[in-house]
Design an enzyme around this catalytic site. Structure first.
Site, PDB file in Angstrom:
ATOM      1  N   ASP A 122       9.281   2.996   0.022  1.00 51.26           N
ATOM      2  CA  ASP A 122       8.196   3.637   0.746  1.00 51.26           C
ATOM      3  C   ASP A 122       8.314   3.213   2.209  1.00 51.26           C
ATOM      4  O   ASP A 122       7.868   2.134   2.590  1.00 51.26           O
ATOM      5  CB  ASP A 122       6.837   3.245   0.155  1.00 51.26           C
ATOM      6  CG  ASP A 122       5.681   3.910   0.896  1.00 51.26           C
ATOM      7  OD1 ASP A 122       5.945   4.625   1.893  1.00 51.26           O
ATOM      8  OD2 ASP A 122       4.520   3.701   0.489  1.00 51.26           O
ATOM      9  N   LYS A 151       3.901   8.787   9.074  1.00 50.51           N
ATOM     10  CA  LYS A 151       3.587   8.168  10.375  1.00 50.51           C
ATOM     11  C   LYS A 151       4.515   8.651  11.490  1.00 50.51           C
ATOM     12  O   LYS A 151       4.329   9.757  11.986  1.00 50.51           O
ATOM     13  CB  LYS A 151       3.525   6.651  10.214  1.00 50.51           C
ATOM     14  CG  LYS A 151       2.415   6.267   9.199  1.00 50.51           C
ATOM     15  CD  LYS A 151       1.991   4.823   9.186  1.00 50.51           C
ATOM     16  CE  LYS A 151       0.700   4.654   8.410  1.00 50.51           C
ATOM     17  NZ  LYS A 151       0.837   4.194   7.033  1.00 50.51           N
ATOM     18  N   TYR A 182       0.853  -1.190   0.000  1.00 45.81           N
ATOM     19  CA  TYR A 182       0.000   0.000   0.000  1.00 45.81           C
ATOM     20  C   TYR A 182       0.886   1.235   0.000  1.00 45.81           C
ATOM     21  O   TYR A 182       1.847   1.311   0.756  1.00 45.81           O
ATOM     22  CB  TYR A 182      -0.894   0.002   1.242  1.00 45.81           C
ATOM     23  CG  TYR A 182      -1.796   1.217   1.348  1.00 45.81           C
ATOM     24  CD1 TYR A 182      -2.809   1.423   0.415  1.00 45.81           C
ATOM     25  CD2 TYR A 182      -1.631   2.141   2.367  1.00 45.81           C
ATOM     26  CE1 TYR A 182      -3.643   2.540   0.509  1.00 45.81           C
ATOM     27  CE2 TYR A 182      -2.465   3.257   2.468  1.00 45.81           C
ATOM     28  CZ  TYR A 182      -3.472   3.445   1.537  1.00 45.81           C
ATOM     29  OH  TYR A 182      -4.285   4.539   1.630  1.00 45.81           O
TER      30      TYR A 182
END
Ligand SMILES: *Cc1c(COP(=O)(O)O)cnc(C)c1O
Length: 464
Positions: free
Chosen positions: A264, A292, A169
């Site tokens: 990522d 995050k 994702y």
């Protein structure tokens, strides 16, 4: 609408289970009512689909506040939290140093749209910690970071095609909403209506950990390949570690073809190791995305690369990318406080030790009750699949028993332990999770597994 957790289940549970968690939640009536109200004005009652409990059934728990390792719901129940806002809260909730930094920042104004010292300070910290990050651009979400990283790879190479991996994702930008099937690399098909086929036409998809499929994609499209984007440790299909040679192989193929390797690390950054997966595996990507943890629980993310690549970005270069709230002073304050504390000697290693104890303890509990599981841990991330065979890609991840996961999820929730409401997510630990929290969590797992093996259908809620 899904059925609420029945009172009978809660009582049965309270009577039947020997556990050490603070107390068994007796009611989530307030959450149920709140969800009804939310659904009238918010689509699905939530602002991000993963929160909606669709993967496990039942009603989302509405949170009132959080502190340390715990969240507190609006019915007065508390939970040892292994979701941690889906990763960011690596110091635990409401860490006093982060709160103090945020309060000091907010008192000086919430946004200026002009440069601040804090942006440079945060960038300096990241440059010191993260391999491949020489120059950064701060943005406000992981989605923005990966979308911009792809634009950068395309701008810097003058090529269009990108390769991603099924089950990875990268946020919800159009060209990344493709995962396609298994087998050799295929052209991606959009996962979502509203994504034009043309947008995705240059997105290739390969199975995670399948270097042969990547080689095939390069053989067919090498000269057009702008970027390979990968979660260096896959943590959005459950936790799936890269097999030996996979990341090295990606690095080699990208070097051979003049393609940008994008790690990522929105999720793995500052979590797999203080310097992320790149530091852990000793492989430097061309472009890295962070999110995050970097914002310490506020909206902040970044993309970074070596200087000459980043010089493609406006105002130095022709690639446009900007943001009204980018580098926001409150978010940067939270990020700086978080990264500084994370680097304190022993702090990160302590989280890792408790992660190992937790995941090995879950595996041992499952073995005691004859429940087939596949577990993994790396750094401060843990993972558990209810599967009989090894999990190495999205296809094998999807073979796990999601009904069993749902039962375990609800059993744990009743015992005051919150794991992600989906089989396909990692477990997150923080510096605030104590040895006692881990012991209580393992006791809860043991009790839930015991229930599973004796009364598999007696868990009091219905699947949607
Ligand atoms: C969470 C996540 C994103 C998206 O970040 P948002 O801040 O939710 O937009 C991108 N990539 C990975 C690997 C993630 O885990």
């Amino acid at each position: 609408m899904t059925a609420p957790i029945s009172t009978r289940a809660a009582l049965t549970d309270a009577n039947g289970a020997a556990h050490h968690v603070s107390h068994v939640p007796h009611s989530r009536t307030a959450s149920q009512e709140a969800f009804e109200a939310a659904q009238r004005v918010l689509v699905g009652g939530v602002n991000s689909p993963a929160r909606a409990f669709r993967g496990v059934g039942g009603t989302p728990v509405f949170i009132d506040r959080a502190s340390g390792s715990r969240t507190y719901d609006i019915d007065g129940n508390d939970y040892i939290d292994y979701v941690l806002s889906w990763g960011p809260m690596i110091l635990g909730h409401a860490d006093p140093e982060v709160i103090e930094a945020v309060q000091a920042a907010v008192a000086r104004g919430t946004s200026y749209g002009a440069p601040t010292l804090a942006e440079t300070e945060l960038a300096e910290l990241v440059v010191e910690m993260v391999p491949g990050a020489e120059v950064l651009r701060l943005v406000s979400s992981g989605t923005e970071a990966t979308m911009s990283a792809l634009r950068l790879a395309r701008a810097a190479t003058g090529r269009d095609k990108i390769l991603k991996f099924a089950g990875c994702y990268h946020g919800h930008a159009d060209m990344l909403l493709a995962q396609a099937g298994s087998g050799v690399a295929t052209f991606g098909l959009p996962d979502s209506p509203g994504v034009p086929a043309g947008t995705i036409a240059d997105t290739l998809v390969a199975p995670y950990n399948d270097l042969a499929a990547v080689e095939a994609a390069f053989a067919a499209h090498g000269p057009d390949m702008a970027a390979v984007i990968v979660e260096p440790v896959a943590a959005n299909m459950g936790l799936v570690l890269p097999v030996d040679g996979f990341l090295e192989g990606l690095r080699r193929l990208c070097d051979e073809h003049g393609t940008m390797l994008i790690f990522d690390e929105v999720l793995t950054g500052f979590r797999v190791a203080p310097g992320g997966a790149a530091a852990h595996y000793g492989i430097t990507p061309d472009i890295v995305t962070l999110g995050k943890v970097i914002g310490g629980g506020l909206p902040l993310a970044a993309y970074a690369a070596r200087r000459e690549v980043m010089e493609t970005v406006s105002p130095l270069g022709p690639m446009y990318q900007g943001g009204t709230l980018s580098g926001n002073p409150i978010a940067t304050a939270a990020g700086i406080a978080t990264l500084r504390k994370l680097r304190r000697p022993g702090l990160f290693d302590g989280i890792v030790e408790r992660t190992v104890t937790l995941v090995e303890g879950i595996a041992a509990a499952a073995a005691r009750h004859d429940i087939p599981v596949q577990t993994a841990h790396l750094g401060t991330l843990g993972g558990i699949f209810f599967a009989g065979g090894p999990v190495h890609d999205f296809a094998t991840a999807k073979a796990s028993d999601t009904d069993r996961y749902a039962r375990v999820f609800h059993g744990l929730l009743l015992r005051g332990v919150a794991i992600a409401p989906s089989q396909f997510e990692a477990m997150f630990l923080s510096a605030a999770h104590s040895d006692a929290d881990i012991a209580d969590t393992l006791a809860a797992f043991d009790a839930v597994f015991a229930d599973l093996s004796t009364a598999p259908d007696h868990h009091g809620y219905d699947r949607p």
